[in-house]
Enzyme design. Structure first.
Site, PDB file in Angstrom:
ATOM      1  N   GLU A  53      55.116  36.005  31.340  1.00 16.88           N
ATOM      2  CA  GLU A  53      54.517  36.772  32.429  1.00 16.88           C
ATOM      3  C   GLU A  53      53.021  36.981  32.220  1.00 16.88           C
ATOM      4  O   GLU A  53      52.568  37.316  31.137  1.00 16.88           O
ATOM      5  CB  GLU A  53      55.210  38.130  32.519  1.00 16.88           C
ATOM      6  CG  GLU A  53      54.648  39.040  33.583  1.00 16.88           C
ATOM      7  CD  GLU A  53      55.344  40.400  33.587  1.00 16.88           C
ATOM      8  OE1 GLU A  53      55.518  40.962  34.670  1.00 16.88           O
ATOM      9  OE2 GLU A  53      55.712  40.874  32.493  1.00 16.88           O
ATOM     10  N   CYS A  54      52.259  36.789  33.288  1.00 17.98           N
ATOM     11  CA  CYS A  54      50.822  37.055  33.284  1.00 17.98           C
ATOM     12  C   CYS A  54      50.492  37.644  34.652  1.00 17.98           C
ATOM     13  O   CYS A  54      50.205  36.906  35.591  1.00 17.98           O
ATOM     14  CB  CYS A  54      50.024  35.775  33.031  1.00 17.98           C
ATOM     15  SG  CYS A  54      48.232  36.020  33.105  1.00 17.98           S
ATOM     16  N   GLN A  70      49.171  27.035  35.925  1.00 19.93           N
ATOM     17  CA  GLN A  70      50.269  26.372  35.223  1.00 19.93           C
ATOM     18  C   GLN A  70      51.612  26.705  35.873  1.00 19.93           C
ATOM     19  O   GLN A  70      52.476  25.826  36.004  1.00 19.93           O
ATOM     20  CB  GLN A  70      50.282  26.777  33.753  1.00 19.93           C
ATOM     21  CG  GLN A  70      49.163  26.150  32.941  1.00 19.93           C
ATOM     22  CD  GLN A  70      49.348  26.394  31.465  1.00 19.93           C
ATOM     23  OE1 GLN A  70      49.756  27.473  31.039  1.00 19.93           O
ATOM     24  NE2 GLN A  70      49.054  25.398  30.658  1.00 19.93           N
ATOM     25  N   GLU A  92      54.184  39.974  28.641  1.00 23.30           N
ATOM     26  CA  GLU A  92      52.790  40.011  29.089  1.00 23.30           C
ATOM     27  C   GLU A  92      51.812  39.966  27.916  1.00 23.30           C
ATOM     28  O   GLU A  92      52.048  40.547  26.860  1.00 23.30           O
ATOM     29  CB  GLU A  92      52.560  41.304  29.889  1.00 23.30           C
ATOM     30  CG  GLU A  92      51.168  41.473  30.449  1.00 23.30           C
ATOM     31  CD  GLU A  92      50.907  40.614  31.679  1.00 23.30           C
ATOM     32  OE1 GLU A  92      49.852  39.950  31.705  1.00 23.30           O
ATOM     33  OE2 GLU A  92      51.743  40.608  32.601  1.00 23.30           O
ATOM     34  N   THR A 114      39.915  35.502  22.707  1.00 24.15           N
ATOM     35  CA  THR A 114      41.244  36.038  22.992  1.00 24.15           C
ATOM     36  C   THR A 114      42.034  36.352  21.727  1.00 24.15           C
ATOM     37  O   THR A 114      42.812  37.315  21.692  1.00 24.15           O
ATOM     38  CB  THR A 114      42.031  35.052  23.896  1.00 24.15           C
ATOM     39  OG1 THR A 114      43.303  35.615  24.205  1.00 24.15           O
ATOM     40  CG2 THR A 114      42.222  33.687  23.237  1.00 24.15           C
ATOM     41  N   ASP A 126      49.796  35.963  18.620  1.00 23.54           N
ATOM     42  CA  ASP A 126      50.879  35.650  19.549  1.00 23.54           C
ATOM     43  C   ASP A 126      52.151  36.332  19.055  1.00 23.54           C
ATOM     44  O   ASP A 126      52.672  36.005  17.992  1.00 23.54           O
ATOM     45  CB  ASP A 126      51.094  34.134  19.628  1.00 23.54           C
ATOM     46  CG  ASP A 126      51.955  33.711  20.811  1.00 23.54           C
ATOM     47  OD1 ASP A 126      52.737  34.550  21.302  1.00 23.54           O
ATOM     48  OD2 ASP A 126      51.847  32.549  21.232  1.00 23.54           O
ATOM     49  N   ARG A 128      55.004  36.618  21.000  1.00 22.73           N
ATOM     50  CA  ARG A 128      56.138  36.267  21.850  1.00 22.73           C
ATOM     51  C   ARG A 128      57.365  35.872  21.030  1.00 22.73           C
ATOM     52  O   ARG A 128      57.245  35.285  19.968  1.00 22.73           O
ATOM     53  CB  ARG A 128      55.747  35.135  22.802  1.00 22.73           C
ATOM     54  CG  ARG A 128      54.804  35.584  23.899  1.00 22.73           C
ATOM     55  CD  ARG A 128      54.330  34.431  24.750  1.00 22.73           C
ATOM     56  NE  ARG A 128      53.459  33.537  24.010  1.00 22.73           N
ATOM     57  CZ  ARG A 128      52.845  32.480  24.561  1.00 22.73           C
ATOM     58  NH1 ARG A 128      53.044  32.205  25.840  1.00 22.73           N
ATOM     59  NH2 ARG A 128      52.065  31.713  23.834  1.00 22.73           N
ATOM     60  N   LYS A 154      54.984  26.431  20.665  1.00 22.85           N
ATOM     61  CA  LYS A 154      56.115  26.775  21.517  1.00 22.85           C
ATOM     62  C   LYS A 154      57.241  25.762  21.320  1.00 22.85           C
ATOM     63  O   LYS A 154      58.413  26.139  21.230  1.00 22.85           O
ATOM     64  CB  LYS A 154      55.699  26.820  22.987  1.00 22.85           C
ATOM     65  CG  LYS A 154      56.798  27.273  23.932  1.00 22.85           C
ATOM     66  CD  LYS A 154      56.338  27.257  25.380  1.00 22.85           C
ATOM     67  CE  LYS A 154      55.299  28.319  25.674  1.00 22.85           C
ATOM     68  NZ  LYS A 154      54.962  28.372  27.126  1.00 22.85           N
TER      69      LYS A 154
END
EC number: 3.5.4.25
Length: 205
Positions: A53-54, A70, A92, A114, A126, A128, A154
């Site tokens: 989610e973004c 994307q 997010e 970032t 990261d 996630r 990923k």
């Protein structure tokens, strides 16, 4: 099981009419959505994307990232193929949440990249967690993915979770003057395969 299936419905979009599958992550209360098109349970590798989610990119058309582009490109590709899956994970800001993402953006406004912004806030680059993907794919009968991503981490994470990634499909889109440094950072610090332009900027030597 980390997630449970809740319900499924049709979702008409400008690209195709998908089936929208809802899943609940019981430990956190997060609600995840998986869109499918065509017969994804026939055993053949499925064109797919695991998309975090973004809100800023997906819904507010932010140019600071390439997320919205994307997402749209992935849905268009699935629609064109007539078969595919998109996992929309409620993680997010690479897992730090929306308010912390805004804090990170504030630091980026001051010159941090970032990754540096996340680290200054006390987070890893990261956070996630892809463990939730496997039970959702298994519920849908998906045995292998042709994964649309530029992120080799990923691919590695999903593979380690026992998911068969038969192929990595590049998904390079959404480049603009506002996210040039962001994409270069993803290439240089997070290993994303963004093309020579961004790799060269990340590693000028």
């Amino acid at each position: 099981m980390p997630v449970v299936f809740v319900a499924a419905s049709k979702l008409p979009t400008p690209f195709a009419t998908f089936t929208m599958n809802g899943f609940l992550e019981e430990a956190t209360g997060r609600e995840h959505v998986v869109l499918t098109l065509g017969d994804v349970a026939d055993g053949a590798p499925v064109l797919g994307r695991v998309h975090s989610e973004c809100l800023t990119g997906d819904a507010l058309f932010s140019q600071r990232c390439d997320c919205g582009s994307q997402l749209e490109a992935a849905l268009r590709a699935i629609a064109k193929e007539g078969r595919g899956v998109l996992l929309y994970l409620r993680q997010e800001g690479r897992g730090i949440g929306l308010m912390n993402k805004i804090r990170a953006y504030e630091l980026q406004d001051g010159g941090a990249d970032t990754v540096e912004a996340n680290e200054r806030l006390g987070f890893a680059a990261d956070l996630r967690d892809y463990a939730i993907c496997r039970p959702m794919l298994e519920h849908l009968g998906i045995q292998a993915l042709r994964l649309m991503t530029n992120n080799p981490r990923k691919v590695k994470a999903l593979t380690e979770m026992g998911i068969n990634v038969a192929e990595r499909v590049p998904l390079q889109t959404g480049q603009n003057p506002h996210n040039k440094h962001y994409l270069a950072t993803k290439a240089g610090k997070l290993g994303h395969m963004m093309g020579n332009e961004h790799q060269n900027e990340a590693d000028p030597a």
